[in-house]
Design a protein around this motif. Sequence first.
Motif, PDB file in Angstrom:
ATOM      1  N   GLY A  35       0.793  -1.214   0.000  1.00 48.67           N
ATOM      2  CA  GLY A  35       0.000   0.000   0.000  1.00 48.67           C
ATOM      3  C   GLY A  35       0.824   1.261   0.000  1.00 48.67           C
TER       4      GLY A  35
ATOM      5  N   ILE B  66      -2.044   7.607   2.466  1.00 55.29           N
ATOM      6  CA  ILE B  66      -2.727   8.711   1.801  1.00 55.29           C
ATOM      7  C   ILE B  66      -2.851   9.872   2.781  1.00 55.29           C
ATOM      8  CG2 ILE B  66      -4.904   9.416   0.715  1.00 55.29           C
ATOM      9  CD1 ILE B  66      -3.226   7.392  -0.880  1.00 55.29           C
TER      10      ILE B  66
ATOM     11  N   SER C 162      -4.537  12.964   4.391  1.00 55.67           N
ATOM     12  CA  SER C 162      -5.961  13.261   4.570  1.00 55.67           C
ATOM     13  C   SER C 162      -6.422  14.465   3.750  1.00 55.67           C
ATOM     14  CB  SER C 162      -6.277  13.486   6.049  1.00 55.67           C
ATOM     15  OG  SER C 162      -5.512  14.570   6.539  1.00 55.67           O
TER      16      SER C 162
ATOM     17  N   LYS D 215      -9.599  11.695  -2.822  1.00 50.72           N
ATOM     18  CA  LYS D 215      -9.549  10.275  -3.155  1.00 50.72           C
ATOM     19  C   LYS D 215     -10.001  10.059  -4.594  1.00 50.72           C
ATOM     20  CE  LYS D 215     -10.268   8.627   1.489  1.00 50.72           C
ATOM     21  NZ  LYS D 215     -11.149   7.902   2.388  1.00 50.72           N
TER      22      LYS D 215
ATOM     23  N   TYR E 131      -9.804   6.817  -5.974  1.00 50.47           N
ATOM     24  CA  TYR E 131     -10.260   5.432  -6.081  1.00 50.47           C
ATOM     25  C   TYR E 131     -11.501   5.196  -5.225  1.00 50.47           C
ATOM     26  CZ  TYR E 131      -5.722   4.720  -8.245  1.00 50.47           C
ATOM     27  OH  TYR E 131      -4.634   4.799  -9.071  1.00 50.47           O
TER      28      TYR E 131
ATOM     29  N   CYS F 199     -10.825   0.422  -2.014  1.00 53.78           N
ATOM     30  CA  CYS F 199      -9.400   0.390  -2.392  1.00 53.78           C
ATOM     31  C   CYS F 199      -8.507   0.893  -1.262  1.00 53.78           C
ATOM     32  CB  CYS F 199      -9.166   1.227  -3.645  1.00 53.78           C
ATOM     33  SG  CYS F 199     -10.010   0.614  -5.105  1.00 53.78           S
ATOM     34  N   TYR F 200      -9.101   1.202  -0.110  1.00 51.52           N
ATOM     35  CA  TYR F 200      -8.364   1.762   1.023  1.00 51.52           C
ATOM     36  C   TYR F 200      -8.512   0.865   2.244  1.00 51.52           C
ATOM     37  CZ  TYR F 200      -8.419   5.992  -1.830  1.00 51.52           C
ATOM     38  OH  TYR F 200      -8.267   6.889  -2.861  1.00 51.52           O
TER      39      TYR F 200
ATOM     40  N   LYS G 117      -7.908   1.046   6.515  1.00 57.37           N
ATOM     41  CA  LYS G 117      -7.668   1.929   7.663  1.00 57.37           C
ATOM     42  C   LYS G 117      -6.599   1.330   8.561  1.00 57.37           C
ATOM     43  CE  LYS G 117     -10.866   5.300   8.428  1.00 57.37           C
ATOM     44  NZ  LYS G 117     -10.455   6.658   8.432  1.00 57.37           N
TER      45      LYS G 117
ATOM     46  N   GLU H 286      -5.191   6.276   6.321  1.00 55.74           N
ATOM     47  CA  GLU H 286      -5.692   5.373   5.296  1.00 55.74           C
ATOM     48  C   GLU H 286      -4.554   4.981   4.372  1.00 55.74           C
ATOM     49  OE1 GLU H 286     -10.125   5.640   4.081  1.00 55.74           O
ATOM     50  OE2 GLU H 286      -9.258   7.638   3.908  1.00 55.74           O
ATOM     51  N   ILE H 287      -4.594   3.723   3.948  1.00 53.32           N
ATOM     52  CA  ILE H 287      -3.576   3.193   3.049  1.00 53.32           C
ATOM     53  C   ILE H 287      -4.269   2.770   1.765  1.00 53.32           C
ATOM     54  CG2 ILE H 287      -1.883   1.364   2.708  1.00 53.32           C
ATOM     55  CD1 ILE H 287      -1.494   1.364   5.768  1.00 53.32           C
ATOM     56  N   LEU H 288      -3.785   3.288   0.642  1.00 51.39           N
ATOM     57  CA  LEU H 288      -4.311   2.910  -0.663  1.00 51.39           C
ATOM     58  C   LEU H 288      -3.691   1.584  -1.078  1.00 51.39           C
ATOM     59  CD1 LEU H 288      -5.767   3.419  -3.391  1.00 51.39           C
ATOM     60  CD2 LEU H 288      -3.747   4.730  -4.076  1.00 51.39           C
TER      61      LEU H 288
ATOM     62  N   PRO I 289      -6.085  -1.359  -7.623  1.00 49.38           N
ATOM     63  CA  PRO I 289      -7.165  -0.386  -7.441  1.00 49.38           C
ATOM     64  C   PRO I 289      -7.675   0.147  -8.776  1.00 49.38           C
ATOM     65  CG  PRO I 289      -5.064   0.674  -7.056  1.00 49.38           C
ATOM     66  CD  PRO I 289      -4.779  -0.784  -7.312  1.00 49.38           C
TER      67      PRO I 289
END
Length: 142
Positions: free
Chosen positions: A31, A34, A36, A40, A42, A46-47, A49, A54-56, A74
């Motif tokens: 990942g 991301i 904040s 977003k 995606y 696709c994320y 927590k 948050e991690i894509l 993603p």
Amino acid sequence: MLKELKKLSFLISSFLALVSCTQKKVLIVRGEPIDSSTSKVYAPDCYIKNFNQEILIREGFLYKNNVLEKYITPQTESILIDNIKKNGNSNETEPYKKLELEKINNNKIKLFNETHDILRKSGDTLFLSQNIIIIESPKNIE
């Protein structure tokens, strides 16, 4: 004799059904954190927590009994799941077709010949250094 063959056939099919239900699944996710303030692009699935961050999902590898079964990327609408069994390995998945995962100690894991620190464990999920997440027995990845 026929009765014994039917019984044996039933036992074999029951055993195979049990084995297929208990096959170990592992999802490896690479990942990217991301910010904040970043919008977003995606879909929400696709994320992942991790506390307040948050991690894509950049790519995911779903293994069943240590063999690559699905490759995940993603997309704007949702995550794309490529079935390796049907479509075969691609250039992206070829080096990862067999899971190489070894626990070194309580703080480190070796994944594909790279050592990673275990940053946090939450249930069946390990958060590793370099934004790698390992999920045992993932749900809803079909």
